[in-house]
Enzyme design. Structure first.
Site, short mmCIF file in Angstrom:
data_model
loop_
_atom_site.label_atom_id
_atom_site.label_comp_id
_atom_site.label_asym_id
_atom_site.label_seq_id
_atom_site.Cartn_x
_atom_site.Cartn_y
_atom_site.Cartn_z
N VAL A 112 0.86 -1.19 0.00
CA VAL A 112 0.00 0.00 0.00
C VAL A 112 0.90 1.24 0.00
O VAL A 112 1.94 1.27 0.67
CB VAL A 112 -0.92 -0.02 1.25
CG1 VAL A 112 -1.79 1.23 1.31
CG2 VAL A 112 -1.79 -1.27 1.24
N GLY A 113 0.50 2.24 -0.77
CA GLY A 113 1.31 3.47 -0.86
C GLY A 113 2.63 3.17 -1.53
O GLY A 113 2.72 2.40 -2.50
N LYS A 114 3.68 3.74 -0.96
CA LYS A 114 5.00 3.60 -1.57
C LYS A 114 5.57 2.18 -1.51
O LYS A 114 6.55 1.87 -2.17
CB LYS A 114 5.97 4.58 -0.88
CG LYS A 114 5.66 6.04 -1.13
CD LYS A 114 6.19 6.41 -2.50
CE LYS A 114 5.71 7.73 -3.02
NZ LYS A 114 6.14 8.94 -2.51
N TYR A 115 4.97 1.33 -0.71
CA TYR A 115 5.50 -0.03 -0.56
C TYR A 115 5.38 -0.86 -1.84
O TYR A 115 5.94 -1.94 -1.94
CB TYR A 115 4.83 -0.75 0.62
CG TYR A 115 5.44 -0.39 1.96
CD1 TYR A 115 5.41 0.92 2.42
CD2 TYR A 115 6.05 -1.34 2.76
CE1 TYR A 115 5.96 1.26 3.65
CE2 TYR A 115 6.61 -1.01 3.99
CZ TYR A 115 6.56 0.29 4.43
OH TYR A 115 7.12 0.62 5.64
N ASP A 202 8.49 -5.69 2.01
CA ASP A 202 9.80 -5.01 1.94
C ASP A 202 10.90 -6.02 2.24
O ASP A 202 11.69 -5.88 3.18
CB ASP A 202 9.85 -3.81 2.91
CG ASP A 202 9.46 -4.16 4.32
OD1 ASP A 202 8.60 -5.05 4.50
OD2 ASP A 202 10.02 -3.56 5.26
N GLY A 224 15.74 -9.86 15.52
CA GLY A 224 16.30 -8.90 16.46
C GLY A 224 16.29 -9.36 17.90
O GLY A 224 16.93 -8.74 18.76
N TYR A 225 15.57 -10.44 18.22
CA TYR A 225 15.35 -10.76 19.64
C TYR A 225 15.63 -12.21 20.01
O TYR A 225 15.41 -12.59 21.15
CB TYR A 225 13.90 -10.40 20.04
CG TYR A 225 13.61 -8.94 19.81
CD1 TYR A 225 14.01 -7.98 20.74
CD2 TYR A 225 12.98 -8.52 18.64
CE1 TYR A 225 13.79 -6.63 20.51
CE2 TYR A 225 12.74 -7.17 18.40
CZ TYR A 225 13.15 -6.23 19.34
OH TYR A 225 12.94 -4.91 19.11
N GLU A 292 1.75 -7.21 15.37
CA GLU A 292 2.83 -8.09 15.82
C GLU A 292 2.69 -8.39 17.32
O GLU A 292 2.96 -9.50 17.77
CB GLU A 292 4.18 -7.46 15.51
CG GLU A 292 5.37 -8.35 15.78
CD GLU A 292 6.67 -7.72 15.30
OE1 GLU A 292 7.08 -8.00 14.17
OE2 GLU A 292 7.26 -6.92 16.06
C1 UD2 Z 1 7.70 -4.89 11.81
C2 UD2 Z 1 7.34 -6.25 11.31
C3 UD2 Z 1 6.09 -6.15 10.48
C4 UD2 Z 1 4.95 -5.58 11.30
C5 UD2 Z 1 5.37 -4.26 11.93
C6 UD2 Z 1 4.43 -3.83 13.00
C7 UD2 Z 1 9.16 -7.85 10.93
C8 UD2 Z 1 10.48 -8.04 10.29
N1 UD2 Z 1 8.48 -6.75 10.58
O1 UD2 Z 1 8.21 -4.24 10.63
O2 UD2 Z 1 5.70 -7.40 9.98
O3 UD2 Z 1 4.57 -6.53 12.28
O4 UD2 Z 1 6.64 -4.34 12.56
O5 UD2 Z 1 3.43 -3.04 12.50
O6 UD2 Z 1 8.72 -8.67 11.69
N2 UD2 Z 1 2.78 -1.84 4.55
C9 UD2 Z 1 2.38 -1.23 3.36
N3 UD2 Z 1 2.39 0.13 3.28
C10 UD2 Z 1 2.77 0.92 4.30
C11 UD2 Z 1 3.19 0.32 5.50
C12 UD2 Z 1 3.19 -1.07 5.59
O7 UD2 Z 1 2.01 -1.91 2.41
O8 UD2 Z 1 2.76 2.17 4.14
C13 UD2 Z 1 2.74 -3.31 4.65
C14 UD2 Z 1 3.91 -3.96 3.88
O9 UD2 Z 1 3.50 -5.22 3.44
C15 UD2 Z 1 4.97 -4.09 4.94
C16 UD2 Z 1 4.13 -4.44 6.17
O10 UD2 Z 1 2.92 -3.71 6.02
O11 UD2 Z 1 5.91 -5.09 4.59
C17 UD2 Z 1 4.76 -4.12 7.53
O12 UD2 Z 1 5.17 -2.78 7.58
P1 UD2 Z 1 6.69 -2.39 7.78
O13 UD2 Z 1 7.56 -3.32 7.03
O14 UD2 Z 1 6.87 -0.97 7.51
O15 UD2 Z 1 6.85 -2.67 9.33
P2 UD2 Z 1 8.23 -2.76 10.15
O16 UD2 Z 1 9.40 -2.62 9.25
O17 UD2 Z 1 8.16 -1.85 11.31
#
Ligand code: UD2
Length: 343
Positions: A112-115, A202, A224-225, A292
């Site tokens: 969604v969005g830039k992803y 991502d 990480g944990y 999560e």
């Molecule tokens: C962590 C978790 C992620 C999620 C989040 C808590 C790992 C490695 N990553 O990563 O799974 O639990 O924390 O919310 O365990 N997305 C979009 N558009 C957006 C934002 C998110 O499509 O603008 C989707 C996309 O599929 C992305 C996922 O949501 O891969 C999780 O978002 P993130 O990767 O930004 O979250 P992150 O890195 O904090």
């Protein structure tokens, strides 16, 4: 003498009568008894479940050792679920157990969005390494269907694009995945796949991820944990939240980027987390790490039957540690200012 000989026919009739009477009563009783036995015997029906570990053909592979295995990592949880690391299983065995079953693995991914920028590498590397030789049905959730890149798929692999609304808050996008996964399982996936994996976009695959990862309910250790004490896990610590886990509880810290299992089991995960996210929202609570945190709470009380090691969820910025013999799937380094402009 004559008197006695005149009694012979009478004796004969009496003996025959006794024999006839005995025969009739015996057969009647026996048939009653039989009827009774037939009636009361419970009918035994076995539920037909295919054996999870059935091999459909003879195959040569290395003899497993009872005495030697990996000693640098735990390969089983306290509830006896395998923790999957390279060299704790034989891929030849797994291939022969799962290959001839015509299984379909649903794979949900949100962009969604830039992803959407991450989608090309995700799909291209998945085609190279993820469940190679299996039917894979990608369910791509995006607010921009036209931007989904064309990637050449191997036979048996297809995609369905599902349009979803955008959002300004990345936390909301991440959390709403549970609701959409629940709905899509109910409307489509339950009839279209056997197993499901819900993955972050991502990311990239760097090595084979195969049927050794399949199980009833599959969680993945967060990179990480996995070396830390439970007190320092970023669980939700406020007791008002439905995701609450106190300091002295918790097995592992699981990543939200990988959830898997049988479609019905993952449906229960998504439904429970969605309900709890909504309950919290009604009290204006957002858990520390959104879905999560809820997932970690779910897995604490509903133990996964298989746990994937951090080989299945690494982070590109993190140096490989000695116990990681291969990296199969990893979060790429992202430019937060670019992909989350509104945070
Ligand atoms: C962590 C978790 C992620 C999620 C989040 C808590 C790992 C490695 N990553 O990563 O799974 O639990 O924390 O919310 O365990 N997305 C979009 N558009 C957006 C934002 C998110 O499509 O603008 C989707 C996309 O599929 C992305 C996922 O949501 O891969 C999780 O978002 P993130 O990767 O930004 O979250 P992150 O890195 O904090």
């Amino acid at each position: 003498m004559r008197f006695f000989s005149s009694l012979y026919p009478l004796a004969f009739i009496m003996v025959s009568g006794v024999i006839a009477l005995f025969y009739v009563s015996h057969t009647t009783l026996t048939s009653w008894f039989r009827r009774d036995v037939c009636f009361s015997q419970p009918s035994i029906t076995f539920v037909e479940l295919p054996s999870e570990m059935h091999m459909s053909e003879r195959v040569q592979y290395k003899q497993p050792s009872v005495l030697h295995g990996r000693s640098d990592v735990a390969s089983v949880t306290p509830w006896l679920a395998p923790i999957v690391w390279k060299d704790t299983y034989d891929p030849v065995v797994f291939d022969h157990i799962y290959k001839n079953r015509n299984l379909t693995i649903a794979t949900t991914v949100f962009a969604v969005g830039k992803y959407i920028l991450f989608m090309h590498d995700f799909l291209e590397t998945a085609e190279k390494y993820f469940m190679v030789g299996f039917n894979v049905h990608y369910y791509i959730f995006t607010d921009n269907p036209k931007a989904v890149p064309e990637v050449k798929f191997s036979p048996g692999r297809v995609k369905t694009i599902i349009e979803v609304p955008g959002s300004k808050r990345w936390q909301e996008i991440s959390s709403r995945r549970m609701e959409m996964i629940q709905k899509t399982i109910e409307e489509h996936i339950k009839d279209e796949a056997d197993y499901i994996f819900c993955l972050d976009v991502d990311t990239k695959f760097y090595d084979y991820w195969g049927p050794e990862s399949l199980g009833t309910l599959v969680a993945c250790l967060h990179p990480g944990y996995y070396e830390q004490q439970r007190e320092s896990f970023p669980y939700e610590r406020r007791s008002a939240s439905t995701a609450y886990i106190p300091n002295n509880e918790g097995d592992y810290y699981y990543g939200g980027a990988v959830i898997g299992g049988l479609v019905g089991e993952v449906h229960k995960v998504a439904k429970t987390c969605r309900e709890n996210l909504e309950l919290d929202a009604s009290k204006s609570i957002e858990a520390a790490w959104q879905e999560e945190s809820h997932l970690n709470r779910y897995f604490l009380y509903n133990k996964p039957t298989k746990v994937l090691s951090p080989e299945y969820l690494w982070q590109d910025f993190k140096a490989k540690t000695k116990e990681i013999r291969t990296i199969r799937f990893s979060q790429v380094i992202k430019n937060y200012a670019e992909v989350r402009p509104n945070q």
